[in-house]
Enzyme design. Structure first.
Site, PDB file in Angstrom:
ATOM      1  N   ASP A 168       0.828  -1.205   0.000  1.00 47.96           N
ATOM      2  CA  ASP A 168       0.000   0.000   0.000  1.00 47.96           C
ATOM      3  C   ASP A 168       0.871   1.266   0.000  1.00 47.96           C
ATOM      4  O   ASP A 168       0.643   2.188   0.808  1.00 47.96           O
ATOM      5  CB  ASP A 168      -0.948   0.024   1.225  1.00 47.96           C
ATOM      6  CG  ASP A 168      -1.738  -1.274   1.386  1.00 47.96           C
ATOM      7  OD1 ASP A 168      -1.985  -1.938   0.367  1.00 47.96           O
ATOM      8  OD2 ASP A 168      -2.085  -1.622   2.529  1.00 47.96           O
ATOM      9  N   GLU A 207     -10.967   0.306  -4.047  1.00 53.29           N
ATOM     10  CA  GLU A 207     -10.335   0.815  -2.822  1.00 53.29           C
ATOM     11  C   GLU A 207      -9.096   1.609  -3.196  1.00 53.29           C
ATOM     12  O   GLU A 207      -8.818   1.837  -4.370  1.00 53.29           O
ATOM     13  CB  GLU A 207      -9.976  -0.367  -1.901  1.00 53.29           C
ATOM     14  CG  GLU A 207      -9.088  -1.397  -2.563  1.00 53.29           C
ATOM     15  CD  GLU A 207      -8.992  -2.713  -1.796  1.00 53.29           C
ATOM     16  OE1 GLU A 207      -9.790  -2.941  -0.874  1.00 53.29           O
ATOM     17  OE2 GLU A 207      -8.115  -3.512  -2.142  1.00 53.29           O
TER      18      GLU A 207
HETATM   19  C1  6LW Z   1      -5.834  -2.102   2.043  1.00 60.20           C
HETATM   20  C2  6LW Z   1      -6.394  -2.163   0.687  1.00 60.20           C
HETATM   21  C3  6LW Z   1      -5.527  -3.203   0.122  1.00 60.20           C
HETATM   22  O1  6LW Z   1      -6.650  -1.438   2.934  1.00 60.20           O
HETATM   23  O2  6LW Z   1      -5.223  -4.089   1.098  1.00 60.20           O
HETATM   24  O3  6LW Z   1      -4.353  -3.946  -1.686  1.00 60.20           O
HETATM   25  C4  6LW Z   1      -5.693  -3.569   2.314  1.00 60.20           C
HETATM   26  N1  6LW Z   1      -5.097  -3.155  -1.071  1.00 60.20           N
HETATM   27  O4  6LW Z   1      -6.340  -1.005  -0.028  1.00 60.20           O
HETATM   28  C5  6LW Z   1      -4.750  -3.883   3.432  1.00 60.20           C
HETATM   29  O5  6LW Z   1      -3.419  -3.654   3.055  1.00 60.20           O
END
Ligand code: 6LW
Length: 502
Positions: A22, A178
């Site tokens: 991240d 996300e």
């Molecule tokens: C994070 C999300 C993700 O909140 O994994 O790959 C989660 N993306 O954006 C935890 O790292």
């Protein structure tokens, strides 16, 4: 040649190997800064500096005081998720989610990224995880979170202004939209997101509009980056952030994994940070394939200081790469009690317990060796490779015995036991690629044992590494190799981590 015990930072992709997912990046003049997730480990949010986007030196950890970070009720792979790091109005701003009971989104600031960072301001009304901060020309701050929700915010108080509204949440039926980041680039506002989930289906998509609050039009070539359905060595590519070099070139930092072994492939080091170039066509980003080779850079490389791989515990406090499970109270972990030694005093009774006293470093190389000189005369504990409470291998010493313990899911077993030589002894573990095999071959083998006084290694067990992979254990982390105490007091004279790759 670098001196022994120092890692000559040869430029590679991943640019930050091991558990560094991240990534969020920003540039201030000629300097780049990058922050990552840290989950149930304390201190939280490792922060790095670079002059070339390739060589990263850890400056510290953003959340390094207990008042800033409480993780006691965080489950494994809970805790600190997905920071956004920005520089605005002469200060660094970092917003992040603490995924624990009573946690939530918090904002910290600093004038010097090496710290100290402020105490957190809580932002309880921010409606989701993966928060982003972006400022428009009139100084309004927009906070955008997973699912494409956005709300105006006063980042100095954490108070939201107005009601959250939904912007754009990726393609139709997109799983897990996300990791939003909002940018003003040229005449457009861009909303970059991850979608498809952080596993093999992961990807990066983008939309643009004329206002930070939308409406947004999706890029016709979405996803602009994904390795899904390919046999490329880097998989799960997603959760990205953009940064512009001083020459005007654009770059993406993102997470990816390197699965090993047969099928379905197991990644053991966690989600790592990669770098890839971005060009623009018709005001849309075109993202280069993420490779294990470094992309060509339009500037000279600027290696940082060599990384210390051996710790003699001679300085007060621990170097910033040391991370502990959930907290690190001085009564349980200190270099002050016996100068030149790390003293760990047990709390939980084994690595199976959430309050175990364990402190370690990320495994950053597929093949590596870790060794420690331990004095077990007042307790029990040793050297472990940890994925979580239910997945770990350890070589453990008492005053009289050395044994290897393996925990995989609900099964825990003592794999081997030997009488221990009297006095301090060297415990060692290595990870190495597996012997050639068929589709069932694991990603690596982990060998655990101890060294005789003449330095020869006595292997007590040789275990399949797949059980310490994210594909088996689940969650978001990766392996951490470190020292622990499960009873009484353990003292460690030194810890040595040596890459054996290549
Ligand atoms: C994070 C999300 C993700 O909140 O994994 O790959 C989660 N993306 O954006 C935890 O790292």
């Amino acid at each position: 040649m670098p001196p022994p015990h120092q890692l000559d930072k040869r430029p590679t992709n991943p640019v930050l190997p091991g558990l560094h997912p991240d990534p969020s990046v920003c540039r201030v003049g000629d300097d780049y800064y990058l922050a990552c997730s840290s989950f149930e480990y304390f201190p939280g949010v490792p922060l790095f500096h670079s002059r070339d986007l390739v060589h990263w030196t850890q400056l510290g950890n953003v959340l390094d005081r207990p008042e800033q970070l409480r993780l006691s009720s965080a489950w494994s792979s809970g805790g600190i998720y997905a920071p956004t790091l920005r520089h605005h109005d002469g200060r660094f701003w970092l917003i992040v989610t603490n995924c624990r009971e009573g946690g939530g989104n918090l904002i910290v600031t600093a004038t010097d990224p090496a710290g100290p960072w402020s105490d957190p301001v809580l932002a309880p009304d921010v409606p989701g995880i993966d928060p982003d901060l972006a400022w428009d020309e009139d100084g309004t701050c927009w906070c955008t979170v997973a699912g494409g929700w956005q709300v105006r915010i006063d980042p100095s108080t954490g108070r939201t202004l107005g009601t959250p509204h939904q912007l754009w949440a990726g393609g139709p039926d997109a799983k897990a939209p996300e990791a939003p980041h909002l940018y003003r680039i040229g005449g457009y506002w861009y909303l970059l997101i991850a979608e498809g989930g952080t596993e093999r289906g992961h990807g990066v998509s983008i939309a643009r509009g004329l206002s930070p609050a939308g409406p947004f039009e999706p890029c016709p070539d979405n996803p602009v980056l994904t390795h899904r359905g390919t046999d490329r060595p880097v998989q799960n590519t997603g959760h990205a952030d953009l940064v512009q070099g001083p020459d005007g070139s654009w770059w993406m930092v993102l997470l990816g994994v390197r699965p090993g072994g047969g099928t379905p492939g197991w990644h053991v080091l966690g989600r790592e940070t990669f770098l890839t170039p971005v060009t623009w066509v018709d005001d849309w980003p075109v993202v280069g394939r993420v490779s294990l080779e470094l992309p060509e850079l339009p500037w000279p490389l600027v290696p940082g200081p060599a990384e210390e791989l051996r710790d003699d515990f001679d300085s007060a406090g621990l170097r910033p790469y040391w991370i502990s499970v959930r907290d690190r109270p001085v009564e349980h972990c200190t270099t002050e009690e016996r100068p030149g030694w790390l003293t760990l005093r047990a709390r939980g009774t084994s690595l199976d317990e959430p309050d175990v006293v364990f402190t370690g470093r990320r495994q950053q190389h597929v093949a590596c060796r870790a060794r420690t000189l331990v004095d077990p005369s007042e307790g029990r504990g040793g050297l472990a490779v940890r994925l979580d409470e239910q997945h770990h291998y350890a070589v453990e010493a008492t005053g009289t015995e050395v044994r290897v313990i393996a925990r995989v899911g609900s099964l825990s077993t003592v794999v081997a036991e030997r009488p221990a030589p009297a006095g301090p002894l060297v415990l060692a573990l290595t990870t190495a690629p597996p012997p050639e095999g068929g589709p069932c071959t694991g990603p690596d083998v982990v060998s655990l044992g101890f060294e005789q006084s003449d330095g020869t290694f006595t292997e007590l067990a040789n275990l399949d590494g797949r059980y310490l992979s994210t594909e088996v254990a689940g969650g978001f982390t990766g392996r951490v190799i470190g020292l622990y105490a499960s009873d009484g007091t353990l003292r460690f004279d030194w810890f040595d981590y040596e890459p054996l790759d290549g």
